[in-house]
Design a protein around this motif. Structure first.
Motif, PDB file in Angstrom:
ATOM      1  N   GLY A 174     -59.754 -52.624 -10.322  1.00 41.65           N
ATOM      2  CA  GLY A 174     -60.959 -51.718 -10.450  1.00 41.65           C
ATOM      3  C   GLY A 174     -62.220 -51.792  -9.183  1.00 41.65           C
ATOM      4  O   GLY A 174     -62.526 -50.843  -8.714  1.00 41.65           O
ATOM      5  N   LEU A 175     -62.638 -53.092  -8.893  1.00 45.05           N
ATOM      6  CA  LEU A 175     -63.385 -53.328  -8.060  1.00 45.05           C
ATOM      7  C   LEU A 175     -63.032 -53.175  -6.826  1.00 45.05           C
ATOM      8  O   LEU A 175     -63.835 -52.391  -5.809  1.00 45.05           O
ATOM      9  CB  LEU A 175     -63.892 -54.776  -7.994  1.00 45.05           C
ATOM     10  N   TRP A 176     -61.763 -53.352  -6.523  1.00 43.48           N
ATOM     11  CA  TRP A 176     -61.137 -53.038  -5.000  1.00 43.48           C
ATOM     12  C   TRP A 176     -61.019 -51.407  -4.831  1.00 43.48           C
ATOM     13  O   TRP A 176     -61.710 -51.030  -3.762  1.00 43.48           O
ATOM     14  CB  TRP A 176     -60.088 -53.572  -4.745  1.00 43.48           C
ATOM     15  N   GLY A 177     -60.808 -50.742  -5.892  1.00 47.39           N
ATOM     16  CA  GLY A 177     -60.555 -49.419  -5.781  1.00 47.39           C
ATOM     17  C   GLY A 177     -61.900 -48.682  -5.593  1.00 47.39           C
ATOM     18  O   GLY A 177     -62.035 -47.855  -4.813  1.00 47.39           O
ATOM     19  N   ALA A 178     -62.977 -48.982  -6.337  1.00 44.61           N
ATOM     20  CA  ALA A 178     -64.182 -48.397  -6.159  1.00 44.61           C
ATOM     21  C   ALA A 178     -64.847 -48.687  -4.688  1.00 44.61           C
ATOM     22  O   ALA A 178     -65.487 -47.842  -4.111  1.00 44.61           O
ATOM     23  CB  ALA A 178     -65.168 -49.067  -7.240  1.00 44.61           C
ATOM     24  N   LEU A 179     -64.665 -49.943  -4.266  1.00 40.87           N
ATOM     25  CA  LEU A 179     -65.113 -50.295  -2.988  1.00 40.87           C
ATOM     26  C   LEU A 179     -64.533 -49.399  -1.906  1.00 40.87           C
ATOM     27  O   LEU A 179     -65.034 -48.989  -1.002  1.00 40.87           O
ATOM     28  CB  LEU A 179     -64.863 -51.781  -2.708  1.00 40.87           C
ATOM     29  N   PHE A 180     -63.130 -49.446  -2.040  1.00 40.27           N
ATOM     30  CA  PHE A 180     -62.264 -48.625  -1.312  1.00 40.27           C
ATOM     31  C   PHE A 180     -62.699 -47.480  -0.927  1.00 40.27           C
ATOM     32  O   PHE A 180     -63.060 -46.656   0.136  1.00 40.27           O
ATOM     33  CB  PHE A 180     -60.804 -48.910  -1.481  1.00 40.27           C
ATOM     34  N   ILE A 181     -62.826 -46.633  -2.205  1.00 34.97           N
ATOM     35  CA  ILE A 181     -63.224 -45.272  -2.191  1.00 34.97           C
ATOM     36  C   ILE A 181     -64.635 -45.081  -1.342  1.00 34.97           C
ATOM     37  O   ILE A 181     -64.595 -44.013  -0.791  1.00 34.97           O
ATOM     38  CB  ILE A 181     -63.111 -44.588  -3.744  1.00 34.97           C
ATOM     39  N   ARG A 182     -65.433 -45.703  -2.051  1.00 31.57           N
ATOM     40  CA  ARG A 182     -67.012 -45.447  -1.164  1.00 31.57           C
ATOM     41  C   ARG A 182     -66.829 -45.817   0.090  1.00 31.57           C
ATOM     42  O   ARG A 182     -67.434 -44.985   0.660  1.00 31.57           O
ATOM     43  CB  ARG A 182     -67.871 -46.593  -2.073  1.00 31.57           C
TER      44      ARG A 182
END
Length: 816
Positions: free
Chosen positions: A400-408
């Motif tokens: 979840g952290l990686w997904g949010a970081l990647f999207i931003r």
């Protein structure tokens, strides 16, 4: 959309009082799909409300010599009427209504003759035949892409002297000189240093191989970006954001055309082979949808109806995921959960059939040579234990952290690309990213291999026959339980692999941010899975060593005795891959099904579900949008997300146009405007359609007419009838009044009028209006008060209002 403008001049022609006739409304809008021309016959079935005049449809007005003076168009369809403009939205209600009328007509005729019955049966069977063709074509192209990409990836490291068309694995398959310990080396396979300087040893040979690796990568990337730029600009990216938007009813001409299919197929192989941090799975959905759109042209009912075409494209998306992952059931669920806007039960069955045929075709081609649909099929033999849910949930949090970081970060980079000079040099950007990736990748064997092979290696459960560094355990041949391997202390190779994987993880995390969104085909599924698989394998080996050295701890002693096979590091890699993919895409049900179809790990559904849900919760807490929705918003596409709730207390009157200080709404009257009047309105406005009212004074709504249909109908009338001049009166009524002799012929355009436009009152809550737009797929909705027309709300207005309520830039919505 509708329009507003000042009052029009009164015309000198005497008009009969037609207020005794009330017209309801029919339904029209403009949009279209790549290369499609459609013509629909329209119905004229609304009699005068008063019932005073019951005349035939041939009635053309009264008066001496006036029996043939009224031209009634669209009794025969005019080519172009009923089609849509580029970058506009289709009218779902109208398209579905026309399909029902067409089906009813075919059913009625089938009772009249044998030929009509055969036509009816073939019409019913055409959908299944189309699904069969889509599955066959999608599976064949996927097999071709897989085989070509595998060969070209190996081409960067060497070539097979027995036959240059063999990749590394196939080259050494039939060799008599392959040993068990070194299975990847054989005399038939020569590295570039062996070919160029006749040796594979020493620093110079390493430099030669390094140089050739980077050179081939740059060549593949240059060819990919050049072909996309010159021949098919729509072939770049993954295509899923645009597919979602098209399936919601938007028109992007050429996006699913034949040139896009050809170039995307070729450049996808080149992009994957270049070694960039991207995958082919997302673009395969685009490829399959191109196949579906092109094959639709072979069938009349799909070629001429945009709503029916989108049902086919939903099934094609399922076939694309089926061949991308070898997961036919997961493909259907992916289309239902993530891509499709309208997914009736009939489409579910046909999607399942198309995915089945596509998977069967790919299995028949056998591109991986392992008699399976996927490269990384695994079989774990050790059950998981309840305590392991803790590390699985930790992997979900990481995902979840990686997904949010990647999207931003990726959206910020893509926005910078769109708004700065960087976007003007796509070739240079691709070459620079490729050069950096290749230079950093070559020294590390885990970054040098293709991402699919890396995931396969990480998912693998070490056995007695494995020669990988990840399986270099001490005492590896001492087994206490037949053929099963117990947990054992890590050897030098495992520790070396851990360091290399840690460096690989950092490189993948950083470089994927800059790779996704470049002007080449680039999927995100495989890079996301690779990030999660690396993190999972690192955690899995750590847990394994913890259990080995501390089996007497309270957390282990109840289920993990010394010498037992307790921890499966490959399972952790699989769960980590699912967590990161879920964090980026926000998939849930389809993700779990894809993962167990992908790996065969059916008994590990609970760990996969725990990781996927944790990943989604964490990612949603940091940002509600998945990567595809974020790119839709970045590009300004008019996409109404069905999963989001609208909870603001605004009313229709707050959103409609015109507002208090705006110009008046531009309307047409049903029986008092000339050709010149309407042509003036068309030339002075850019609206896509116009409300038709009884009169400007009453503002009593009659219907809605599209700009495109007006233009085509008037042009057609001028060509076919010499008497039509600028002073000819246009009627949107069922009947025209008696006309004085020698007046110009009139035009009756009632058949292009939408006689039943959707209306709401000015006090309707916007929450309900948004729901109506989502569920009915509307383009526009008229606003009334006590039967009087007040204004109009378009889909673009709704999207702008939602953006405004979310404190976003409403002007980011670019298209109608």
């Amino acid at each position: 959309m509708a329009m507003w403008q000042g009052a029009m001049d009164n015309r000198s022609f005497q008009q009969g009082s037609f207020n005794s006739f009330q017209s309801s409304s029919s339904d029209e809008d403009l949009m279209e799909i790549p290369g499609t021309a459609m013509d629909f016959s329209m119905r004229d079935d609304v009699p005068p409300l008063d019932g005073e005049i019951e005349e035939d449809k041939s009635y053309n007005g009264g008066g001496i010599g006036s029996s043939n003076r009224m031209m009634d168009f669209l009794e025969e369809p005019i080519p172009g009427v009923g089609t849509y403009d580029d970058f506009n939205t289709i009218d779902w209600v109208r398209e579905k209504s026309r399909d029902r009328d067409r089906h009813r007509e075919i059913t009625n005729k089938s009772k009249e003759s044998t030929w009509a019955l055969i036509h009816s049966v073939s019409d019913a069977f055409s959908g299944w035949l189309l699904m069969l063709l889509i599955g066959l074509l999608s599976g064949s192209l996927a097999g071709l892409i897989d085989i070509s990409a595998h060969w070209m990836t190996d081409l960067k490291e060497g070539i097979c002297t027995e036959g240059f068309w063999f990749n590394h694995e196939h080259c050494c398959w039939n060799s008599d000189h392959v040993t068990f310990e070194v299975r990847d080396k054989c005399p038939e396979w020569n590295s570039w240093s062996q070919l160029l300087i006749s040796t594979d040893e020493g620093a110079f040979a390493y430099i030669v191989n390094y140089f050739m690796y980077v050179l081939w990568a740059l060549l593949f990337a240059f060819l990919a970006v050049s072909l996309v730029k010159v021949f098919a600009p729509y072939a770049c990216g993954s295509g899923i954001p645009e597919i979602k938007t098209i399936l919601s009813g938007f028109i992007i001409r050429g996006y699913l055309g034949k040139w896009t299919l050809i170039i995307k197929t070729i450049t996808l192989v080149l992009a994957v082979s270049s070694g960039l941090s991207l995958g082919k799975e997302g673009p395969l959905v685009h490829v399959a949808c191109c196949c579906g759109n092109i094959l639709c042209h072979c069938f009349n009912k799909y070629r001429k109806n945009e709503a029916k075409r989108r049902e086919v494209l939903s099934a094609a998306a399922a076939a694309g995921v089926s061949v991308a992952f070898g997961a036919p059931i997961g493909g259907v669920l992916f289309s239902l959960e993530e891509v499709s806007y309208y997914f009736p039960l009939k489409t579910l069955w046909r999607s399942f059939f198309a995915a089945l045929v596509a998977a069967f075709t790919l299995r028949s081609i056998n591109p991986f040579g392992n008699s399976r649909l996927v490269l990384f099929y695994v079989e774990f033999h050790t059950p998981w234990h309840l305590f392991e849910l803790v590390p699985f949930i930790l992997l979900g949090i990481f995902g979840g952290l990686w997904g949010a970081l990647f999207i931003r970060t990726n959206i910020a980079w893509c926005r910078k690309r769109k708004t700065t000079q960087l976007g003007k040099y796509p070739v240079i950007e691709v070459l620079v990213v490729t050069a950096i990736t290749a230079i950093l990748a070559f020294p590390n064997e885990y970054t040098r291999m293709s991402t699919s092979e890396l995931i396969s290696e990480l998912f693998n459960d070490c056995g007695l026959l494995d020669s990988s560094k990840l399986c270099d355990y001490e005492n590896r041949f001492n087994t206490s339980k037949g053929g099963e391997l117990p947990d054992r202390p890590a050897g030098v190779g495992v520790y070396s692999a851990m360091w290399q994987l840690a460096l690989t993880l950092i490189l993948k995390i950083v470089i994927t941010i800059f790779t996704f969104g470049m002007k080449i085909p680039s999927g995100l599924f495989i890079p996301s899975m690779a990030v999660g698989a690396i993190a999972g394998r690192l955690l899995g080996v750590g847990m394994e060593q913890l259990a080995y050295y501390h089996h007497d701890w309270a957390i282990f002693n109840s289920w993990c005795s010394q010498g037992a096979d307790c921890i499966t590091p490959g399972l952790y890699a699989m769960v980590g891959a699912a967590a990161c993919l879920g964090g980026v895409t926000r998939m849930t049900v389809s993700l779990v099904v894809i993962m167990f179809e992908l790996t065969g790990g059916l008994e590990y559904i609970v760990p996969l579900m725990a990781a996927a849900m944790t990943s989604k919760w964490v990612a949603d807490a940091l940002g509600r949008e998945g990567i595809y929705d974020a790119h839709i918003r970045l590009n300004g596409y008019p996409f109404l997300e069905a999963k989001e709730e609208f909870a603001h207390k605004t009313l229709a009157m707050d959103v409609m146009k015109p507002q208090r200080n705006d110009p008046l709404l531009t309307v047409l009257t049903q029986d008092s405007m000339t050709v010149e009047d309407i042509e003036t309105i068309i030339s002075e406005t850019t609206y896509s359609g116009f409300p038709v009212v009884v009169s400007r004074e009453s503002q009593r709504l009659v219907g809605f007419v599209l700009r495109r249909d007006l233009i085509i109908s008037i042009e057609n009338a001028r060509k076919k009838q010499d008497g039509v001049v600028s002073t000819s009166i246009i009627y949107f009524t069922e009947h025209s009044p008696p006309m004085p002799p020698y007046t110009p012929p009139t035009l009756k355009l009632r058949n292009i009028l939408d006689l039943s436009p959707f209306t709401v009152t000015d006090l309707t809550p916007m929450e309900i209006v948004v729901d109506i737009f989502r569920k009915l797929g509307l383009r526009q909705c008229l606003v009334t008060h006590n039967g009087r027309l007040l204004g109009i709300i378009t889909k673009k207005d709704v999207l702008k209002h939602i953006a405004q309520m979310a404190n976003q830039d409403p002007d980011s919505i670019l298209f109608n």
